[in-house]
Design a protein around this motif. Structure first.
Motif, short mmCIF file in Angstrom:
data_model
loop_
_atom_site.label_atom_id
_atom_site.label_comp_id
_atom_site.label_asym_id
_atom_site.label_seq_id
_atom_site.Cartn_x
_atom_site.Cartn_y
_atom_site.Cartn_z
N UNK A 1 -2.18 -2.57 -26.98
CA UNK A 1 -2.38 -3.42 -25.82
C UNK A 1 -3.69 -3.08 -25.12
N UNK A 2 -4.07 -3.93 -24.18
CA UNK A 2 -5.32 -3.75 -23.42
C UNK A 2 -4.97 -3.59 -21.95
N UNK A 3 -4.73 -2.37 -21.51
CA UNK A 3 -4.22 -2.17 -20.16
C UNK A 3 -5.22 -2.49 -19.07
N UNK A 4 -6.51 -2.65 -19.42
CA UNK A 4 -7.47 -3.03 -18.37
C UNK A 4 -7.17 -4.42 -17.83
N UNK A 5 -6.36 -5.19 -18.53
CA UNK A 5 -5.99 -6.52 -18.06
C UNK A 5 -5.04 -6.48 -16.87
N UNK A 6 -4.58 -5.31 -16.51
CA UNK A 6 -3.63 -5.19 -15.39
C UNK A 6 -4.30 -5.41 -14.05
N UNK A 7 -5.62 -5.29 -13.96
CA UNK A 7 -6.35 -5.46 -12.70
C UNK A 7 -7.43 -6.51 -12.87
N UNK A 8 -7.73 -7.21 -11.77
CA UNK A 8 -8.76 -8.23 -11.80
C UNK A 8 -8.22 -9.59 -12.21
N UNK A 9 -9.12 -10.50 -12.55
CA UNK A 9 -8.78 -11.89 -12.88
C UNK A 9 -8.86 -12.10 -14.39
N UNK A 10 -7.80 -12.73 -14.96
CA UNK A 10 -7.75 -12.95 -16.41
C UNK A 10 -7.12 -14.31 -16.70
N UNK A 11 -7.73 -15.03 -17.64
CA UNK A 11 -7.27 -16.37 -17.97
C UNK A 11 -5.88 -16.34 -18.58
N UNK A 12 -5.06 -17.30 -18.18
CA UNK A 12 -3.71 -17.44 -18.71
C UNK A 12 -3.70 -18.37 -19.91
N UNK A 13 -2.54 -18.43 -20.53
CA UNK A 13 -2.28 -19.39 -21.60
C UNK A 13 -2.38 -20.82 -21.06
N UNK A 14 -2.00 -21.01 -19.80
CA UNK A 14 -2.03 -22.33 -19.18
C UNK A 14 -3.47 -22.66 -18.76
N UNK A 15 -4.04 -23.73 -19.25
CA UNK A 15 -5.44 -24.06 -18.94
C UNK A 15 -5.68 -24.17 -17.43
N UNK A 16 -6.84 -23.66 -17.02
CA UNK A 16 -7.24 -23.78 -15.63
C UNK A 16 -6.57 -22.79 -14.69
N UNK A 17 -5.82 -21.84 -15.22
CA UNK A 17 -5.12 -20.88 -14.40
C UNK A 17 -5.36 -19.45 -14.89
N UNK A 18 -5.19 -18.52 -13.98
CA UNK A 18 -5.38 -17.11 -14.30
C UNK A 18 -4.35 -16.29 -13.55
N UNK A 19 -4.23 -15.03 -13.96
CA UNK A 19 -3.46 -14.10 -13.15
C UNK A 19 -4.43 -13.12 -12.50
N UNK A 20 -4.02 -12.62 -11.36
CA UNK A 20 -4.81 -11.65 -10.61
C UNK A 20 -4.00 -10.37 -10.48
N UNK A 21 -4.56 -9.25 -10.94
CA UNK A 21 -3.88 -7.97 -10.85
C UNK A 21 -4.50 -7.10 -9.78
N UNK A 22 -3.65 -6.39 -9.04
CA UNK A 22 -4.12 -5.50 -7.97
C UNK A 22 -3.19 -4.30 -7.90
N UNK A 23 -3.69 -3.23 -7.31
CA UNK A 23 -2.93 -1.99 -7.25
C UNK A 23 -3.14 -1.30 -5.92
N UNK A 24 -2.05 -0.95 -5.22
CA UNK A 24 -2.21 -0.15 -4.01
C UNK A 24 -2.51 1.29 -4.37
#
Length: 428
Positions: A243-266
Motif C-alpha cells: 500500500x501507499x500510506x502517504x495517501x492518508x494525508x492531503x488531497x487525492x483523487x477518488x474513483x468518482x470523477x471530479x471528487x477527492x478525499x482529504x486526509x488530515x491528522x491531529x
C-alpha cells in the motif's frame, strides 16, 4: 426514567474500554466508541464533541483501529455520556455485542481508484453477523477482523485474527496475520459471510480459556483442524501489492470523477472536542457530511469536489491538523503516557512534541510509555520505550525479535535519542 449506568450494561468483565464499559485511567474514565468501518457522520461527531465537553475532559483520541476514545470521563456524568452517544446511534444494536465490533477496512473503501472490490456491502454484512450472532459475543474484545479490497490506501502492517483480501478471483482468507502474508485459501465467491461464520464458530469450538486469539490457538492446534468443514479453493497466484500510506494525508483523487478525499491528522492522535465539531461543519460544507477515522490516528473527509479541495486543506490547517505526510508530526506516534495512564513511565506526548522537529526526514518513530505499546500494532521502524521520566531505550524493527524489536541503546535522554535517530539507518 434515569438512563442505566454503564456498569449495568457491561456484558462481561474486561480491562478493555468500550462504549458501555468506561474504565478508570489516571486522567479519569476512558470510553471507547467503535465505529462501523471508521465512519462517523457530522451529526454524530457533534454529539461526541458535546458529550466530551459536558461530561469528560474535552479531549478525544483517535485510535489505530479507526475508533474514538473520550478521555477524562467524570463518574457523575458517565451514564449521561453513554446515553447521549447511544441516542446519536453510536452504540451496538445489542449491548452484548459492543466488544466484538472489530472490523478494519480502508478509510477510502469504495472510493480508492486502485481497489479491486468495494468492500462496504460485505463489511456491513460481517458487522451484522458479529452483532446478531449471540455466540460470537463470546469472542475476546481484542479479536479482530480485517477486510481488504486491494486499495492503495490500506493499513497492511496491522495483524488481525482473521483477514479477507480481494483478488481478481474473489476473496482469499488469512489467519493471524496481515494481507501480505500467505492466505490459507480462496473463499468460494458469494460464500464470504457463511465461511466466516463457520470459521468463527469453529474457533470457539476449539479454543480454550487461554486461547482467546487466533495465534494462540494455531500455536496449539494444526490449521487443518480449524479449517475442517470449510469449502476453500486453491490460493490464486496473484499476491497483494504493498500500500501507499502517504495517501492518508492531503488531497487525492477518488474513483468518482471530479471528487477527492482529504486526509488530515491531529498532533499525536489527540483532538480537542471543539476541533472535531469544526471538522464536522467542514465535512458538511465541503464534502458529503461524513468523517472517516483512519488507522493512522487521522481523519479522512471523502467526496470533496476537486475545486473545493484547497479551501478545505486551508481550513483544516487552521485547526492545527496536519495535511502534509512529510511533516514531522505525521511521522510520530505516542501513547497516552504518564499524564493519562498509570503504567506510563514518561510523558510521551510532551516528549514527542519536543522531539518532532529534530527528526530526520521520513523517519518513523513510536514513543511508548510501557512495553504494552497500546498506540501501535506490530513494530515501528524505531521505538523509544520509556524506562523513566525523560529516559528511553531505543529499539529498531526486527521481526525475529519479540516486542518492539532489537534494542540498540538504553537510558537515553531526549537529546541523546535525537542524536541516535539522526544517524544513518545503518548506524541506528
Amino acid at each position: 426514567m434515569n438512563p442505566p449506568s454503564p456498569s449495568a450494561l457491561v456484558p462481561r468483565p474486561s480491562a478493555c474500554p468500550g462504549l458501555l464499559r468506561i474504565v478508570p485511567a489516571r486522567d479519569g474514565g476512558l470510553c471507547r466508541v467503535k465505529l462501523p468501518g471508521g465512519r462517523l457522520t457530522a451529526v454524530q461527531a457533534r454529539a461526541v464533541a458535546l458529550a466530551s465537553e459536558r461530561w469528560a475532559s474535552g479531549v478525544l483520541e483517535l485510535t489505530n483501529r479507526a475508533n474514538l476514545q473520550l478521555r477524562g470521563v467524570r463518574p457523575e456524568g458517565a451514564a449521561a455520556l453513554v446515553a447521549a452517544l447511544q441516542a446519536a446511534g453510536l452504540g451496538p444494536s445489542d449491548p452484548a455485542a459492543d466488544d466484538v465490533r472489530n472490523l478494519l477496512l480502508s478509510p477510502a473503501a469504495g472510493r480508492d481508484p486502485q481497489q479491486l472490490r468495494d468492500v462496504r456491502p460485505l463489511a456491513a454484512e460481517l458487522l451484522a453477523l458479529l452483532e446478531g450472532d449471540r455466540r460470537l459475543h463470546g469472542l475476546s474484545p481484542k479479536f479482530a477482523l480485517q477486510l481488504d479490497g486491494g486499495e492503495a490506501l490500506a493499513r497492511l502492517d496491522h495483524a488481525h485474527d482473521v483477514w479477507l483480501s480481494a483478488r481478481a478471483e474473489g476473496y482469499v482468507l488469512g489467519l493471524a496475520g496481515i494481507p501480505l502474508d500467505a492466505p490459507v485459501g480462496l473463499i468460494v465467491p458469494g460464500q464470504e459471510v457463511a465461511t466466516v461464520t463457520r470459521l468463527l464458530h469453529r474457533f470457539l469450538d476449539l479454543a480454550g480459556p487461554e486461547q482467546s486469539r487466533m495465534r494462540q490457538l494455531l500455536a496449539q492446534r494444526p490449521v487443518a483442524e480449524l479449517l475442517a468443514g470449510l469449502d476453500l479453493l486453491p490460493v490464486p497466484r496473484s499476491p497483494r501489492a504493498a500500500a501507499a500510506t502517504e495517501l492518508r494525508l492531503g488531497s487525492h483523487l477518488q474513483l468518482q470523477p471530479g471528487h477527492c478525499w482529504i486526509g488530515a491528522q491531529p498532533a499525536l492522535g489527540r483532538l480537542p472536542a471543539t476541533s472535531l465539531a469544526a471538522v464536522a461543519d467542514l465535512a458538511e460544507h465541503h464534502g458529503n457530511g461524513d468523517l472517516h477515522l483512519t488507522p493512522w490516528q487521522g481523519l479522512l473527509l471523502p467526496d470533496v469536489p476537486t475545486d473545493k479541495a484547497q479551501a478545505l486543506l486551508t481550513a483544516l490547517t487552521t485547526l492545527d491538523l496536519t495535511t502534509d505526510p512529510a511533516a514531522p508530526l505525521a511521522r510520530l506516534i505516542a501513547c497516552t503516557g504518564s499524564q493519562g495512564c498509570a503504567k506510563g513511565q514518561a510523558d510521551t506526548k510532551d516528549n514527542a512534541l519536543r522531539l518532532a522537529e529534530r527528526l530526520p526526514a521520513d523517519l518513523e518513530v513510536h514513543l511508548s510509555g510501557c512495553p504494552r505499546s497500546c498506540a501501535l500494532a506490530g513494530q515501528a521502524p524505531h521505538t523509544l520505550l520509556a524506562v523513566a521520566p525523560g529516559r528511553y531505550d531505543l529499539f529498531v524493527r526486527d521481526t525475529t525479535q519479540p516486542g518492539p524489536g532489537r534494542r540498540r541503546a538504553t537510558q537515553l535522554s531526549l537529546d541523546e535519542a535525537a542524536a541516535w535517530l539522526a544517524r544513518s539507518p545503518s548506524d541506528a
